[in-house]
Design a protein around this motif. Structure first.
Motif, PDB file in Angstrom:
ATOM      1  N   VAL A  55      49.819  65.254  65.497  1.00 41.88           N
ATOM      2  CA  VAL A  55      48.274  65.254  65.349  1.00 41.88           C
ATOM      3  C   VAL A  55      47.634  63.894  65.206  1.00 41.88           C
ATOM      4  CG1 VAL A  55      46.525  65.983  63.586  1.00 41.88           C
ATOM      5  CG2 VAL A  55      48.762  67.295  63.957  1.00 41.88           C
ATOM      6  N   PHE A  56      48.171  62.822  64.677  1.00 40.52           N
ATOM      7  CA  PHE A  56      47.363  61.229  64.733  1.00 40.52           C
ATOM      8  C   PHE A  56      47.162  61.259  66.272  1.00 40.52           C
ATOM      9  CE2 PHE A  56      48.853  60.335  60.290  1.00 40.52           C
ATOM     10  CZ  PHE A  56      47.562  60.166  59.899  1.00 40.52           C
ATOM     11  N   ALA A  57      48.240  61.398  67.221  1.00 44.37           N
ATOM     12  CA  ALA A  57      47.938  60.865  68.542  1.00 44.37           C
ATOM     13  C   ALA A  57      46.924  61.924  69.211  1.00 44.37           C
ATOM     14  CB  ALA A  57      49.235  61.565  69.480  1.00 44.37           C
ATOM     15  N   LEU A  58      46.236  62.994  68.480  1.00 40.18           N
ATOM     16  CA  LEU A  58      45.331  63.671  69.113  1.00 40.18           C
ATOM     17  C   LEU A  58      43.930  63.174  69.097  1.00 40.18           C
ATOM     18  CD1 LEU A  58      46.242  67.390  68.495  1.00 40.18           C
ATOM     19  CD2 LEU A  58      46.264  66.289  70.347  1.00 40.18           C
ATOM     20  N   VAL A  59      43.933  62.187  67.844  1.00 45.19           N
ATOM     21  CA  VAL A  59      42.490  61.517  67.696  1.00 45.19           C
ATOM     22  C   VAL A  59      41.921  60.691  68.968  1.00 45.19           C
ATOM     23  CG1 VAL A  59      41.369  59.873  66.198  1.00 45.19           C
ATOM     24  CG2 VAL A  59      42.946  61.416  65.223  1.00 45.19           C
ATOM     25  N   PRO A  60      42.637  59.888  69.313  1.00 43.99           N
ATOM     26  CA  PRO A  60      42.029  59.329  70.653  1.00 43.99           C
ATOM     27  C   PRO A  60      41.690  60.180  71.851  1.00 43.99           C
ATOM     28  CG  PRO A  60      44.005  58.671  70.409  1.00 43.99           C
ATOM     29  CD  PRO A  60      43.876  59.404  69.342  1.00 43.99           C
ATOM     30  N   LEU A  61      42.405  61.190  72.015  1.00 46.69           N
ATOM     31  CA  LEU A  61      42.537  61.980  73.151  1.00 46.69           C
ATOM     32  C   LEU A  61      41.068  62.797  73.071  1.00 46.69           C
ATOM     33  CD1 LEU A  61      45.934  63.232  73.866  1.00 46.69           C
ATOM     34  CD2 LEU A  61      44.900  61.529  75.166  1.00 46.69           C
ATOM     35  N   VAL A  62      41.029  63.457  71.748  1.00 43.87           N
ATOM     36  CA  VAL A  62      39.936  64.191  71.346  1.00 43.87           C
ATOM     37  C   VAL A  62      38.487  63.425  71.503  1.00 43.87           C
ATOM     38  CG1 VAL A  62      38.758  65.531  69.630  1.00 43.87           C
ATOM     39  CG2 VAL A  62      40.925  65.913  70.144  1.00 43.87           C
TER      40      VAL A  62
END
Length: 272
Positions: A55-62
């Motif tokens: 979920v943390f890895a989704l932050v820069p992608l979003v």
């Protein structure tokens, strides 16, 4: 003047309505980024294990997706959406991206060279610009090196153009280790050499089909001995050096040999 007219036709007239639309797009993008970061961090902090890190890895992608969408909405407001204008704009963007990614492309080319010349491969212990560790993965752009402190370091292939690559085992299972000893000048060199050699030969980590060497060099404050030997597996190098150092020091102490002391000078520490 004709060139100036061409560039003027590239952009729309920014009236009050266009400025308001740009402001709404910019404000909406900032608001969505802030809300998405808070929401994803809130969710991640209530999860455990791999799910939390995913979920943390989704932050820069979003965040990237929101920025791309905002740019896509802002461009038609600023630029007249005609075929000629789009070709001109994409050409300028492509040139800027190409200049910004020149190091990335250089790393890709260096990766092809590395695949042919093989200065490193998975399982090699390398040192590149002060980073020492085991190569665990060789990608198209970078290699991944795990240091003795268990840190994962990504190093771009671009380093092979201008940096020295120190490879300790070069694709094999033989890696030389060195244990250092510093003795007072007043000692029996033959006895010390035989004792240190016996320490290496009795180590449970020693690779017996490789040579064991004890090398001495004189220093102003004493004698520096190096025990050079090979462990069975390169991954045992730190346990091997520790074993040689501790048992060697204990044996020299039982023999009555005194450690060397470097002369106290400003900015230097005593070497033992």
């Amino acid at each position: 003047m004709e060139g100036m007219d061409d560039y003027s036709r590239l952009f729309n007239e920014l009236d009050s309505r266009a400025l308001i639309e740009l402001g709404l797009v910019l404000g909406g993008a900032i608001l969505l980024i802030l809300l998405s970061q808070k929401a994803l961090n809130w969710v991640a902090n209530r999860l455990h294990g791999q799910y939390r890190f995913r979920v943390f890895a989704l932050v820069p992608l979003v965040r990237l997706a929101i920025l791309v969408a905002a740019i896509g909405m802002a461009v038609p407001i600023v630029v007249e959406p005609s075929l000629r204008n789009m070709i001109t704009l994409l050409g300028a963007v492509g040139l800027a991206i190409g200049f910004a990614l020149k190091d990335y492309v250089g790393s890709l080319i260096a990766g092809v060279v590395a695949a042919v010349e093989m200065p490193y491969r998975p399982g090699d212990w390398v040192e590149i610009e002060g980073t020492y560790g085991e190569v665990t993965h060789v990608g198209m752009r970078t290699i991944e090196v795990v240091t003795p402190d268990d840190d994962l370091v990504s190093i771009p292939h671009l380093k092979i153009w201008d940096s020295a690559i120190h490879n300790a085992n070069n694709g094999g299972d033989s890696l030389q280790c060195v244990a250092d000893f510093y003795l007072h000048p007043d000692h029996d060199a033959r006895r010390v050499t035989e004792a240190l050699r016996d320490v290496a030969l009795t180590s449970p980590y020693l690779k017996f089909d490789k040579p064991v060497a004890v090398v001495a060099s004189e220093q102003p404050w004493g004698t520096h001995y190096k025990v050079r030997a090979y462990p069975v597996d390169p991954r045992q190098q730190f346990r091997f050096v520790t074993d040689l150092t501790l048992r060697g020091r204990a044996l020299l102490g039982r023999l009555g040999e005194r450690p060397a002391r470097a002369p106290a000078t400003p900015g230097s520490n005593a070497v033992e």
